[in-house]
Design an enzyme around this catalytic site. Structure first.
Site, PDB file in Angstrom:
ATOM      1  N   ASP A 165       0.860  -1.182   0.000  1.00  0.00           N
ATOM      2  CA  ASP A 165       0.000   0.000   0.000  1.00  0.00           C
ATOM      3  C   ASP A 165       0.894   1.228   0.000  1.00  0.00           C
ATOM      4  O   ASP A 165       2.051   1.183   0.414  1.00  0.00           O
ATOM      5  CB  ASP A 165      -0.901   0.024   1.248  1.00  0.00           C
ATOM      6  CG  ASP A 165      -2.168   0.846   1.049  1.00  0.00           C
ATOM      7  OD1 ASP A 165      -3.273   0.260   1.036  1.00  0.00           O
ATOM      8  OD2 ASP A 165      -2.067   2.085   0.891  1.00  0.00           O
ATOM      9  N   ASP A 186       3.928   2.534  -4.223  1.00  0.00           N
ATOM     10  CA  ASP A 186       2.945   3.225  -5.049  1.00  0.00           C
ATOM     11  C   ASP A 186       2.807   2.384  -6.315  1.00  0.00           C
ATOM     12  O   ASP A 186       3.750   2.296  -7.110  1.00  0.00           O
ATOM     13  CB  ASP A 186       3.444   4.637  -5.381  1.00  0.00           C
ATOM     14  CG  ASP A 186       2.433   5.418  -6.217  1.00  0.00           C
ATOM     15  OD1 ASP A 186       1.555   4.782  -6.833  1.00  0.00           O
ATOM     16  OD2 ASP A 186       2.537   6.653  -6.263  1.00  0.00           O
ATOM     17  N   TYR A 197     -13.472   6.777 -13.217  1.00  0.00           N
ATOM     18  CA  TYR A 197     -13.601   5.560 -12.403  1.00  0.00           C
ATOM     19  C   TYR A 197     -14.308   4.457 -13.185  1.00  0.00           C
ATOM     20  O   TYR A 197     -13.853   3.311 -13.229  1.00  0.00           O
ATOM     21  CB  TYR A 197     -14.366   5.884 -11.116  1.00  0.00           C
ATOM     22  CG  TYR A 197     -14.418   4.742 -10.114  1.00  0.00           C
ATOM     23  CD1 TYR A 197     -13.375   4.535  -9.218  1.00  0.00           C
ATOM     24  CD2 TYR A 197     -15.519   3.889 -10.049  1.00  0.00           C
ATOM     25  CE1 TYR A 197     -13.417   3.508  -8.284  1.00  0.00           C
ATOM     26  CE2 TYR A 197     -15.575   2.863  -9.118  1.00  0.00           C
ATOM     27  CZ  TYR A 197     -14.527   2.673  -8.241  1.00  0.00           C
ATOM     28  OH  TYR A 197     -14.574   1.642  -7.317  1.00  0.00           O
ATOM     29  N   LYS A 209     -12.664   0.886 -14.212  1.00  0.00           N
ATOM     30  CA  LYS A 209     -13.190  -0.383 -13.678  1.00  0.00           C
ATOM     31  C   LYS A 209     -13.734  -1.286 -14.797  1.00  0.00           C
ATOM     32  O   LYS A 209     -13.684  -2.511 -14.685  1.00  0.00           O
ATOM     33  CB  LYS A 209     -14.247  -0.098 -12.607  1.00  0.00           C
ATOM     34  CG  LYS A 209     -13.667   0.537 -11.335  1.00  0.00           C
ATOM     35  CD  LYS A 209     -12.606  -0.345 -10.678  1.00  0.00           C
ATOM     36  CE  LYS A 209     -12.166   0.182  -9.322  1.00  0.00           C
ATOM     37  NZ  LYS A 209     -11.161  -0.697  -8.674  1.00  0.00           N
TER      38      LYS A 209
HETATM   39  N1  LIG Z   1     -15.802   0.861  -0.885  1.00  0.00           N
HETATM   40  C1  LIG Z   1     -16.635   0.695  -1.901  1.00  0.00           C
HETATM   41  O1  LIG Z   1     -17.815   1.046  -1.784  1.00  0.00           O
HETATM   42  C2  LIG Z   1     -16.161   0.053  -3.169  1.00  0.00           C
HETATM   43  C3  LIG Z   1     -17.103  -0.297  -4.145  1.00  0.00           C
HETATM   44  C4  LIG Z   1     -16.692  -0.883  -5.328  1.00  0.00           C
HETATM   45  C5  LIG Z   1     -15.358  -1.126  -5.553  1.00  0.00           C
HETATM   46  N2  LIG Z   1     -14.445  -0.767  -4.598  1.00  0.00           N
HETATM   47  C6  LIG Z   1     -13.035  -1.046  -4.888  1.00  0.00           C
HETATM   48  O2  LIG Z   1     -12.471  -1.765  -3.834  1.00  0.00           O
HETATM   49  C7  LIG Z   1     -11.068  -1.550  -3.833  1.00  0.00           C
HETATM   50  C8  LIG Z   1     -10.621  -1.290  -2.412  1.00  0.00           C
HETATM   51  O3  LIG Z   1     -11.132  -0.049  -1.994  1.00  0.00           O
HETATM   52  P1  LIG Z   1     -11.664   0.202  -0.512  1.00  0.00           P
HETATM   53  O4  LIG Z   1     -13.122   0.455  -0.620  1.00  0.00           O
HETATM   54  O5  LIG Z   1     -11.172  -0.835   0.410  1.00  0.00           O
HETATM   55  O6  LIG Z   1     -11.015   1.648  -0.245  1.00  0.00           O
HETATM   56  P2  LIG Z   1      -9.905   2.132   0.794  1.00  0.00           P
HETATM   57  O7  LIG Z   1      -9.658   3.563   0.447  1.00  0.00           O
HETATM   58  O8  LIG Z   1     -10.343   1.819   2.186  1.00  0.00           O
HETATM   59  O9  LIG Z   1      -8.631   1.247   0.424  1.00  0.00           O
HETATM   60  C9  LIG Z   1      -7.916   1.438  -0.772  1.00  0.00           C
HETATM   61  C10 LIG Z   1      -6.428   1.342  -0.486  1.00  0.00           C
HETATM   62  O10 LIG Z   1      -5.708   1.510  -1.711  1.00  0.00           O
HETATM   63  C11 LIG Z   1      -4.540   2.239  -1.409  1.00  0.00           C
HETATM   64  N3  LIG Z   1      -3.982   2.893  -2.573  1.00  0.00           N
HETATM   65  C12 LIG Z   1      -4.486   3.952  -3.261  1.00  0.00           C
HETATM   66  N4  LIG Z   1      -3.645   4.324  -4.221  1.00  0.00           N
HETATM   67  C13 LIG Z   1      -2.576   3.492  -4.156  1.00  0.00           C
HETATM   68  C14 LIG Z   1      -1.368   3.384  -4.882  1.00  0.00           C
HETATM   69  N5  LIG Z   1      -1.072   4.231  -5.880  1.00  0.00           N
HETATM   70  N6  LIG Z   1      -0.486   2.421  -4.545  1.00  0.00           N
HETATM   71  C15 LIG Z   1      -0.751   1.573  -3.530  1.00  0.00           C
HETATM   72  N7  LIG Z   1      -1.886   1.631  -2.802  1.00  0.00           N
HETATM   73  C16 LIG Z   1      -2.780   2.587  -3.112  1.00  0.00           C
HETATM   74  C17 LIG Z   1      -4.998   3.265  -0.371  1.00  0.00           C
HETATM   75  O11 LIG Z   1      -3.907   3.814   0.350  1.00  0.00           O
HETATM   76  C18 LIG Z   1      -5.940   2.435   0.487  1.00  0.00           C
HETATM   77  O12 LIG Z   1      -5.260   1.868   1.577  1.00  0.00           O
HETATM   78  C19 LIG Z   1     -10.816  -0.389  -4.804  1.00  0.00           C
HETATM   79  O13 LIG Z   1     -10.299  -0.906  -6.014  1.00  0.00           O
HETATM   80  C20 LIG Z   1     -12.180   0.203  -5.011  1.00  0.00           C
HETATM   81  O14 LIG Z   1     -12.311   0.826  -6.266  1.00  0.00           O
HETATM   82  C21 LIG Z   1     -14.812  -0.198  -3.422  1.00  0.00           C
END
Ligand SMILES: NC(=O)c1ccc[n+]([C@@H]2O[C@H](COP(=O)([O-])OP(=O)(O)OC[C@H]3O[C@@H](n4cnc5c(N)ncnc54)[C@H](O)[C@@H]3O)[C@@H](O)[C@H]2O)c1
Length: 252
Positions: free
Chosen positions: A39, A65, A156, A160
């Protein structure tokens, strides 16, 4: 379900510092995997490491990153014996619900880099290692925004949908090498994704809001993690190229 489905397996999880990725890292560690959590958020990774320890296990955490190829190389360098059984591409960011007419290049580039190019580069990096061993599983986290235009902004949604295409392409081209690739499309999940989700263009958000009326429930990260882990496990040996929603029926 066996509690040790990942015994003696190596798993790379991106986004492991928060939300769904953190839940995946924890579940994989409980189920016996050697977990490499990645992360950009060092504090988040430290929290995940602590939670994994409280569960009675350990995991390796690397601050990376995923938009930087050098950091992808560092993940591969950290793999024990150059081995990886499961890659879970979970890291992602939202796009403030920006419609294409209001979309700046920086947002487009960033969202595509994190959500699509980073996962592609990780797949590209680990696939040769998986092919060499004749086995490997990739689970890419897309979104219901990978299936419909009705839930997020243009960047987005495009990223996706791209993740779905990337997943299907890998599933199709590498099945004969013993590789499986599947995508998970969550609906609403209680995580920290809100950091990049504050709406910036009221009219666009109002139009998108019409589809939010169909939301039945918000999931916990663990509820989505369990699907990711099952798809990544050998129990799903015959599931390849699947795009599976976990949205409580939102898109039904
Ligand atoms: N939460 C929702 O409602 C939801 C819905 C559909 C899809 N998603 C997808 O689920 C996945 C996880 O998201 P989440 O909801 O747990 O969000 P979150 O923000 O809690 O976790 C996402 C993590 O990705 C990390 N991240 C971001 N950019 C980065 C980079 N360049 N390099 C390394 N790490 C990086 C962030 O630091 C964070 O810890 C994502 O792909 C998101 O698009 C989430």
């Amino acid at each position: 379900m066996s509690e040790q489905r990942f015994a003696e397996q190596v798993a790379v999880v991106t986004g492991a510092g928060s939300g769904i990725g953190q839940a995946v890292a924890r579940q994989l560690a409980v189920e016996g995997a050697t977990v490499i959590g990645c992360d950009v958020d060092a504090e988040g990774l430290a929290t995940t490491a602590k939670l994994v320890e409280e569960d009675g296990h350990t995991a390796t955490m690397i601050v990376v990153d995923i938009t930087a190829q050098a950091d992808i190389d560092r993940i591969v360098a950290a793999l024990p014996d150059q081995r990886v059984d499961l890659l879970a591409n979970v890291a992602g960011v939202m796009d403030h619900f920006l419609p294409v007419t209001e979309l700046d290049d920086a947002t487009w580039d960033r969202v595509l880099a994190v959500n699509l190019t980073g996962p592609m580069r990780l797949c590209r990096a680990v696939l040769p290692l998986m092919i060499a061993r004749g086995r490997g599983s990739i689970v890419n986290v897309s979104s219901i925004g990978g299936l419909t235009g009705a839930v997020a902004g243009s960047a987005y949604v495009s990223s996706k949908h791209g993740v779905v295409g990337l997943t299907r392409s890998i599933a199709n081209l590498y099945a004969e090498d013993g590789i499986r690739a599947n995508a998970v499309c969550p609906g609403g999940v209680q995580t920290n994704i809100g950091r990049s989700a504050a709406p910036k263009v009221p009219w666009a958000y109002q139009r998108l809001e019409r589809s939010f009326g169909r939301v039945t429930r918000t999931a916990t990260p663990a509820e989505v993690a369990t699907l990711i882990c099952w798809l990544g496990s050998d129990e799903a040996v015959n599931v390849n190229g699947a795009v599976v929603t976990s949205d409580g029926g939102w898109t039904s």
